[in-house]
Write an enzyme that holds these catalytic residues in place. Structure first.
Site, PDB file in Angstrom:
ATOM      1  N   ARG A  61     -14.470  -0.783   9.068  1.00  0.00           N
ATOM      2  CA  ARG A  61     -13.121  -0.806   9.456  1.00  0.00           C
ATOM      3  C   ARG A  61     -12.164  -1.959   9.513  1.00  0.00           C
ATOM      4  NH1 ARG A  61     -10.736  -0.823  14.510  1.00  0.00           N
ATOM      5  NH2 ARG A  61     -12.482  -0.026  15.411  1.00  0.00           N
ATOM      6  N   TYR A 115      10.885   9.148   0.646  1.00  0.00           N
ATOM      7  CA  TYR A 115       9.822  10.309   0.466  1.00  0.00           C
ATOM      8  C   TYR A 115       9.616  11.003   1.973  1.00  0.00           C
ATOM      9  CZ  TYR A 115       5.034  11.966   0.577  1.00  0.00           C
ATOM     10  OH  TYR A 115       3.923  12.795   0.857  1.00  0.00           O
TER      11      TYR A 115
END
Ligand code: PLP
Length: 394
Positions: A61, A115
């Site tokens: 991560r 969007y």
């Protein structure tokens, strides 16, 4: 020895730009570091890595070699400093907005026709975390420039779909510069092949990798690129928001990027042909495509884009009934959301991407019930036109 000379052409970079595959006897294709953890070595080594005095991987991560390869390729394609890769385009928008808004007092300024997922995201950030957000009508240039000049940060998309409206990057940056306002540009629809927002000195570029950059409709991912370079704070935001991508998906994008330049040439050429073909059809009221001379912002198009891209929309004179019938008759073109894949796709925004809006809000946003959006793929142009033709026939 480094084999790949920097500053080669765009297509060459797509093929040879993966850094670790350019040393003697390396595999020509990058490896997939499919691991969550890395050996830290001695306690002294671990101390050096954790304190930051030595570069090293700890946990995927925080960073992963395959993902880092992709980040470097993408930063170079956009002409930016450094990039971070995320698990979706939406996660990239969240990361960039968080980084850009830190320490800022004004609102996040964005426009109503951004969007739909980004629109929902900033709405949620405003409702839940009280993030100040100002939504502007991007077609009102003066209101847009005024809002930008007093913003905390700006999130914009150009062209924004489905109506393929453009926002003036040069004017926006000039207004933002005066107040040191960070500007984030979503370059997903244009792609770095057709538009390079860093030429206009924007601060951040974000992408959904799920679209043209990967290009094969087989993964979800995103990225954010900073014009000059990332701070340790930027990296911490990315790590702690948690929306990082896995090595296999990063590898798929590296694989997709090999043909990115070639794919974009074809998307551009075929979409322009389809736009011209549709504009000449009696069933069609209007075609929205930035490279058409009839586009209301044709001169702005020439100023900030090199090609019109692969996405377009058009309106039926006979409205919703004709649009629904057309979609149901298509045989080759796939009825599916998203864009930027190898295959041509069709949707009716009023019933899919924009169905969350009331019909009144849709009408104000210019999304008519007879509007159809096409993502033009890489099939033979004759086959695409033949499918459109048989579906239009009454
Ligand atoms: C698809 C898309 C996004 C969101 O990306 P995901 O990968 O679906 O999260 C953001 N911006 C634009 C312009 C998009 O087309």
């Amino acid at each position: 020895m480094k084999l790949y000379p920097p500053k080669t052409g765009f297509a060459t970079h797509c093929i040879h730009g993966c850094p670790d595959t350019n040393v003697t006897n390396s595999p020509v294709q990058p490896s997939i570091a499919q691991t969550s953890i890395f050996r830290l070595g001695s306690s002294a080594d671990a101390e050096a890595i954790f304190s930051g005095s030595k570069a090293g991987y700890v946990y995927s991560r925080f960073g992963n070699p395959t993902v880092a390869e992709l980040a470097q390729m993408i930063a170079e394609l956009e002409g930016g400093g450094e990039a971070l890769i995320t698990s979706s385009g939406t996660a990239a928008v969240l990361c960039a907005v968080t980084a850009a808004m830190e320490g800022r007092s004004g609102p996040l300024v964005t426009h109503r026709d951004i969007y739909g997922g980004s629109f929902e995201l900033v709405g949620m950030l405003s409702d839940i975390y009280r993030l100040p957000v100002e939504l502007v009508d991007s077609t009102d240039n003066e209101a847009w420039i005024r809002a930008v000049s007093r913003a905390g940060a700006v999130l914009l998309e150009t062209p924004c779909n489905p109506l393929m409206r453009l926002i003036d990057l040069e004017r926006t940056i000039a207004a933002a510069k005066a107040g040191n306002v960070p500007v984030i540009v979503d370059n997903t629809v244009a792609t770095p092949f057709n538009q390079q927002p860093f030429d206009f000195e924007v601060d951040w570029v974000v992408h959904s990798l799920s679209k043209y950059l990967n290009g094969h409709s087989d993964m979800i991912g995103g990225c954010l690129i900073h014009r000059t370079g990332l701070s340790s704070r930027h990296r911490a935001i990315h790590k702690n928001l948690g929306g990082t991508v896995n090595a296999l998906d990063a590898w798929l994008v590296i694989r997709g990027l090999r043909t990115f330049a070639l794919r974009m040439e074809t998307h551009n050429r075929q979409a322009l042909s389809v736009a011209n073909w549709l504009a000449a059809r009696p069933e069609v009221a209007q075609v929205h495509y930035p490279e058409l001379p009839s586009h209301p912002q044709a001169s702005l198009f020439r100023k900030q884009m090199t090609h019109g891209g692969g996405l377009l929309s058009f309106e039926f004179k006979r409205g919703e009934t004709a649009a629904v019938q057309f979609i149901d008759r298509l045989r080759l073109i796939v009825h599916a959301v998203s864009l930027g894949g190898l295959e041509s796709l069709v949707v009716r925004p009023a019933s899919s991407t924009h169905r969350g809006m009331s019909s009144e809000t849709r009408r104000l946003a210019g999304i008519s019930d007879g509007l159809v959006r096409l993502s033009i793929g890489l099939e033979n142009l004759d086959d695409i036109l033949a499918d459109l033709d048989q579906a239009l026939a009454t």
